[in-house]
Design a protein around this motif. Structure first.
Motif, mmCIF file in Angstrom:
data_model
loop_
_atom_site.group_PDB
_atom_site.id
_atom_site.type_symbol
_atom_site.label_atom_id
_atom_site.label_comp_id
_atom_site.label_asym_id
_atom_site.label_seq_id
_atom_site.Cartn_x
_atom_site.Cartn_y
_atom_site.Cartn_z
ATOM 1 N N ASP A 125 0.802 -1.574 0.223
ATOM 2 C CA ASP A 125 -0.076 0.179 -0.015
ATOM 3 C C ASP A 125 0.941 1.409 -0.202
ATOM 4 O OD1 ASP A 125 -2.640 1.329 0.031
ATOM 5 O OD2 ASP A 125 -1.934 1.952 2.029
ATOM 6 N N LEU A 126 2.394 1.121 0.766
ATOM 7 C CA LEU A 126 2.778 2.384 0.502
ATOM 8 C C LEU A 126 3.317 2.751 0.133
ATOM 9 C CD1 LEU A 126 4.707 4.462 1.995
ATOM 10 C CD2 LEU A 126 6.288 2.434 2.836
ATOM 11 N N VAL A 127 3.721 1.675 -1.499
ATOM 12 C CA VAL A 127 4.488 1.528 -2.663
ATOM 13 C C VAL A 127 3.649 2.110 -3.517
ATOM 14 C CG1 VAL A 127 5.376 0.687 -4.888
ATOM 15 C CG2 VAL A 127 6.401 0.259 -2.178
ATOM 16 N N ALA A 128 1.961 1.741 -3.549
ATOM 17 C CA ALA A 128 1.515 2.159 -4.127
ATOM 18 C C ALA A 128 0.653 3.425 -4.240
ATOM 19 C CB ALA A 128 -0.183 1.314 -4.471
ATOM 20 N N ARG A 129 0.563 4.261 -3.354
ATOM 21 C CA ARG A 129 0.511 5.319 -2.493
ATOM 22 C C ARG A 129 1.734 6.077 -3.016
ATOM 23 N NH1 ARG A 129 -4.106 5.806 -0.848
ATOM 24 N NH2 ARG A 129 -5.325 3.994 0.120
ATOM 25 N N LEU A 130 3.071 5.447 -3.263
ATOM 26 C CA LEU A 130 4.009 6.982 -3.379
ATOM 27 C C LEU A 130 4.074 7.468 -4.994
ATOM 28 C CD1 LEU A 130 7.064 5.045 -1.616
ATOM 29 C CD2 LEU A 130 5.656 7.549 -1.241
ATOM 30 N N LEU A 131 3.785 6.054 -5.608
ATOM 31 C CA LEU A 131 4.006 6.152 -6.712
ATOM 32 C C LEU A 131 2.987 7.352 -7.590
ATOM 33 C CD1 LEU A 131 4.625 2.512 -8.371
ATOM 34 C CD2 LEU A 131 6.247 4.114 -8.786
ATOM 35 N N CYS A 132 2.830 7.905 -9.649
ATOM 36 C CA CYS A 132 2.271 8.183 -10.698
ATOM 37 C C CYS A 132 1.462 7.305 -11.149
ATOM 38 C CB CYS A 132 2.596 9.169 -10.243
ATOM 39 S SG CYS A 132 4.333 8.754 -11.486
ATOM 40 N N PRO A 133 0.670 7.330 -11.651
ATOM 41 C CA PRO A 133 0.137 6.312 -12.567
ATOM 42 C C PRO A 133 1.211 6.056 -13.238
ATOM 43 C CG PRO A 133 -1.451 8.192 -11.764
ATOM 44 C CD PRO A 133 -0.165 8.585 -11.171
ATOM 45 N N GLY A 134 1.069 5.140 -13.743
ATOM 46 C CA GLY A 134 2.242 4.515 -14.942
ATOM 47 C C GLY A 134 3.259 3.711 -13.979
ATOM 48 N N GLY A 135 3.625 4.774 -13.156
ATOM 49 C CA GLY A 135 5.129 4.345 -11.870
ATOM 50 C C GLY A 135 5.797 3.175 -11.939
ATOM 51 N N MET A 136 7.054 2.588 -11.843
ATOM 52 C CA MET A 136 7.193 1.270 -12.147
ATOM 53 C C MET A 136 8.022 1.174 -10.816
ATOM 54 S SD MET A 136 8.745 1.455 -15.708
ATOM 55 C CE MET A 136 7.968 -0.932 -15.704
ATOM 56 N N ALA A 137 7.334 -0.091 -10.279
ATOM 57 C CA ALA A 137 8.246 -0.629 -9.476
ATOM 58 C C ALA A 137 8.705 -1.862 -8.552
ATOM 59 C CB ALA A 137 6.858 -1.305 -7.664
ATOM 60 N N VAL A 138 10.176 -1.598 -7.838
ATOM 61 C CA VAL A 138 11.503 -2.425 -8.281
ATOM 62 C C VAL A 138 11.174 -3.113 -6.222
ATOM 63 C CG1 VAL A 138 13.336 -3.746 -8.777
ATOM 64 C CG2 VAL A 138 11.723 -1.957 -10.194
ATOM 65 N N SER A 139 10.828 -4.799 -6.497
ATOM 66 C CA SER A 139 11.202 -4.693 -4.793
ATOM 67 C C SER A 139 11.506 -6.498 -5.222
ATOM 68 C CB SER A 139 9.561 -4.896 -4.556
ATOM 69 O OG SER A 139 9.390 -5.146 -2.967
ATOM 70 N N GLY A 140 11.988 -6.754 -3.825
ATOM 71 C CA GLY A 140 12.533 -7.555 -3.456
ATOM 72 C C GLY A 140 11.268 -8.652 -2.802
#
Length: 178
Positions: A125-140
């Motif tokens: 939820d934290l990551v989703a709320r930090l990103l802009c639409p179309g933004g990408m997340a990379v996570s371990g």
């Protein structure tokens, strides 16, 4: 004493580290050219600063805001003071929700299932709320969230080793109905 080397040694912690770092590099090299043009990059877990340094080289001139519990980075990989946030990541990032980040890299897994199981309760939820639409997340760690769409991994990265997501351009209600 038998000096022969087994043909298939067991996977060691060193093998695991090498696999994680290789996956990080390969994924970041693949996604960096495709992130939105605007918005900062968020690094959750500065650690020694190796990934921060890699992101800096792949995204020259891009603002990179790094979060960690305490500063432990090599002096050559310490972000400027205004882009370094120290304290418990879950707490210090709250004021950054809605930042509209182009990329969030989260490398805060511990390797201890009981701790990582707790982290994956709040991190998606934290990551989703930090990103802009179309933004990408990379996570371990896996980021199971209705706003995040899993993306394919580079061929060099085994499934489950690392994860890549993109924030859907149309957000769907999250688990809390927000």
């Amino acid at each position: 004493m038998d000096s022969s080397v087994p043909s298939r040694p067991t996977r060691t912690r060193l093998d695991g580290l090498i696999g994680r770092l290789t996956a990080q590099r390969d994924i970041l090299d693949e996604v960096c050219p495709h992130i939105p043009a605007d918005g900062p990059v968020i690094e959750l877990g500065l650690g020694n600063g190796r990934t921060y340094d890699h992101l800096r080289s792949r995204l020259p001139g891009r603002r990179i805001i790094a979060f960690d519990r305490a500063l432990a980075a090599h002096r050559s990989s310490v972000p400027p003071e205004e882009d370094l946030v120290l304290g418990e990541i879950r707490e210090t990032t709250c004021s950054y929700a809605g930042t509209c980040a182009a990329l969030v890299h989260a490398d805060i897994g511990t390797g201890y299932a009981e701790i990582d199981d707790q982290t994956v309760q709040w991190l998606p939820d934290l990551v989703a709320r930090l990103l802009c639409p179309g933004g990408m997340a990379v996570s371990g760690l896996p980021l199971d969230h209705p706003w995040l769409e899993p993306l394919p991994l580079p061929d060099s990265v085994p499934v489950g080793r690392y994860f890549v997501y993109q924030l859907r351009t149309t957000r769907r209600p999250d688990r809390t109905g927000a």
